[in-house]
Design a protein around this motif. Sequence first.
Motif, PDB file in Angstrom:
ATOM      1  N   UNK A 178     -10.758  -1.622  -4.194  1.00  0.00           N
ATOM      2  CA  UNK A 178      -9.571  -2.290  -4.719  1.00  0.00           C
ATOM      3  C   UNK A 178      -8.336  -1.438  -4.489  1.00  0.00           C
ATOM      4  N   UNK A 179      -7.212  -2.118  -4.377  1.00  0.00           N
ATOM      5  CA  UNK A 179      -5.940  -1.449  -4.154  1.00  0.00           C
ATOM      6  C   UNK A 179      -4.868  -2.173  -4.967  1.00  0.00           C
ATOM      7  N   UNK A 180      -4.011  -1.412  -5.602  1.00  0.00           N
ATOM      8  CA  UNK A 180      -2.965  -1.966  -6.460  1.00  0.00           C
ATOM      9  C   UNK A 180      -1.684  -2.159  -5.649  1.00  0.00           C
ATOM     10  N   UNK A 181      -1.139  -3.353  -5.708  1.00  0.00           N
ATOM     11  CA  UNK A 181       0.138  -3.641  -5.061  1.00  0.00           C
ATOM     12  C   UNK A 181       1.227  -3.588  -6.125  1.00  0.00           C
ATOM     13  N   UNK A 182       2.141  -2.642  -5.968  1.00  0.00           N
ATOM     14  CA  UNK A 182       3.192  -2.446  -6.968  1.00  0.00           C
ATOM     15  C   UNK A 182       4.545  -2.420  -6.278  1.00  0.00           C
ATOM     16  N   UNK A 183       5.526  -3.098  -6.870  1.00  0.00           N
ATOM     17  CA  UNK A 183       6.874  -3.076  -6.309  1.00  0.00           C
ATOM     18  C   UNK A 183       7.456  -1.672  -6.416  1.00  0.00           C
ATOM     19  N   UNK A 201     -12.001 -10.205  -1.005  1.00  0.00           N
ATOM     20  CA  UNK A 201     -13.004 -10.870  -1.828  1.00  0.00           C
ATOM     21  C   UNK A 201     -12.429 -11.474  -3.098  1.00  0.00           C
ATOM     22  N   UNK A 202     -11.453 -10.760  -3.707  1.00  0.00           N
ATOM     23  CA  UNK A 202     -10.873 -11.223  -4.968  1.00  0.00           C
ATOM     24  C   UNK A 202      -9.400 -10.839  -5.026  1.00  0.00           C
ATOM     25  N   UNK A 203      -8.648 -11.622  -5.789  1.00  0.00           N
ATOM     26  CA  UNK A 203      -7.267 -11.283  -6.126  1.00  0.00           C
ATOM     27  C   UNK A 203      -7.141 -11.329  -7.637  1.00  0.00           C
ATOM     28  N   UNK A 204      -6.649 -10.233  -8.199  1.00  0.00           N
ATOM     29  CA  UNK A 204      -6.507 -10.119  -9.657  1.00  0.00           C
ATOM     30  C   UNK A 204      -5.027  -9.982  -9.999  1.00  0.00           C
ATOM     31  N   UNK A 207      -9.037  -6.930  -4.231  1.00  0.00           N
ATOM     32  CA  UNK A 207     -10.414  -6.443  -4.086  1.00  0.00           C
ATOM     33  C   UNK A 207     -10.879  -6.799  -2.676  1.00  0.00           C
ATOM     34  N   UNK A 208     -11.379  -5.826  -1.945  1.00  0.00           N
ATOM     35  CA  UNK A 208     -11.636  -6.067  -0.522  1.00  0.00           C
ATOM     36  C   UNK A 208     -12.789  -5.211  -0.003  1.00  0.00           C
TER      37      UNK A 208
END
Length: 427
Positions: A286-291, A329-332, A422-423
């Motif tokens: 998983x990786x966090x996308x943050x502005x 696989x997922x988007x949270x 999530x990938x």
Amino acid sequence: MSTEKGSKTAWQSQFTNPNQRLGSLLLSPRLADLTITFPGHHHSLKAHRLVLAMSSPVFEAMLYGPLAEPGPEVSLQGDPPEAFNWLLDYMYKGSCSFVDVRRCVQVYHLASKYQMEPLIILCSGYLRSQLTATNLPEMYDTAVLLEDSMLLHRCAQVVGHSPRAVLTSPHLGRLTRPALTHLLTHPLHIASEVTLFNAIVTWGEAQGMVDKELREVILDFLPMVRFLSMSTDEFVEHVMPSGVLTLLEASSILMNIKAVKDIPLPPLCNLVREARLSYDAQLLRKIVLATTHNFPKTKKHARGSIFVHGNQEQLLVTNLKSAGTLQVGKIECKALNPSTGSALVSIKDSQGNLIGSTSTDGPLAEFSAPVAISGDVYSVTVAMEGHWPRGDLGDFLATEDEVRLSGRMAYTEGRSGSLILHFWAFN
């Protein structure tokens, strides 16, 4: 007690504490009672027996034990002089930094040889922090030989995440035979068995092959290759030109790939036909996308959202670019919270074509099959009824090991990290 008038200041007085005095003796002939030589190298070092014995139980036994050899010189067979010089720096000064992985590996072996436990921990931690798919072969031998369970665990994670990068590393040929054997026991989630076959051939060619043919060098590894999972084109284009198999073996395997009945397989042929690639839930990353910046908290942004009626499609992410191939696989996302019914989450390519979608009634949207994104520009949209971030978009740049994502995403009132991807990535 003062010194006589005109005499030089004692060297001890130039330093304010014992650490500085000890550090000043490093490689100095002052008070040195030991010369260290390295057979095969025109290199020697001055040292102090007591300092070495204080740092290592092996040196204590070697220099002061009942079997200690008398004399002012000790010869250290097989120790790299540059690495031992670093070791002395550590003994005298207590803390040092590594210049690269190669030097750390050398020092790690010395630390293990001389039973310097604090330094062993330091070396292991540095190697874990520097480990990548490309340099893994440089330290894998060390992890196996020294039975470093924490480093081996980190290596297993990297192999699980990036098997192709590991198998195509330019350093693969540095692995010893036992280390390569150990490495190939890991699950290898590769799209084509050709990657494994080429890796084994590349490793074999790097071994020198003095008075040996390539087949003889790699014969033990050939049964690990699932030739029957290859396509006929892959087998003909990659395996047959290598000359590793005899013509009879190659033709027999090729006919079995084509499912011709009653053709016996050679003993070295693996009977498994299934491809290795598997989207195991345990391998999800998983990786966090943050502005990357905050918008001013004006009246416009006081609530941070608007209410969407009639399941209108809203933009969650745009200009999404990936440095490698990811299988989503997922988007949270907290914004996935429909007031009624469910939210439809869609991933689209640069032309707006749908490449994957799923519905959810909460913050976690899971796709029924992995959605591949690679290099191109993608967008993620959401159709639902409920509160949605205002129209502002913020830039993001996210990295996780070799994974690098950039783009713009919906922004809500100072919150960051509101989307987690999530990938799988088997690059």
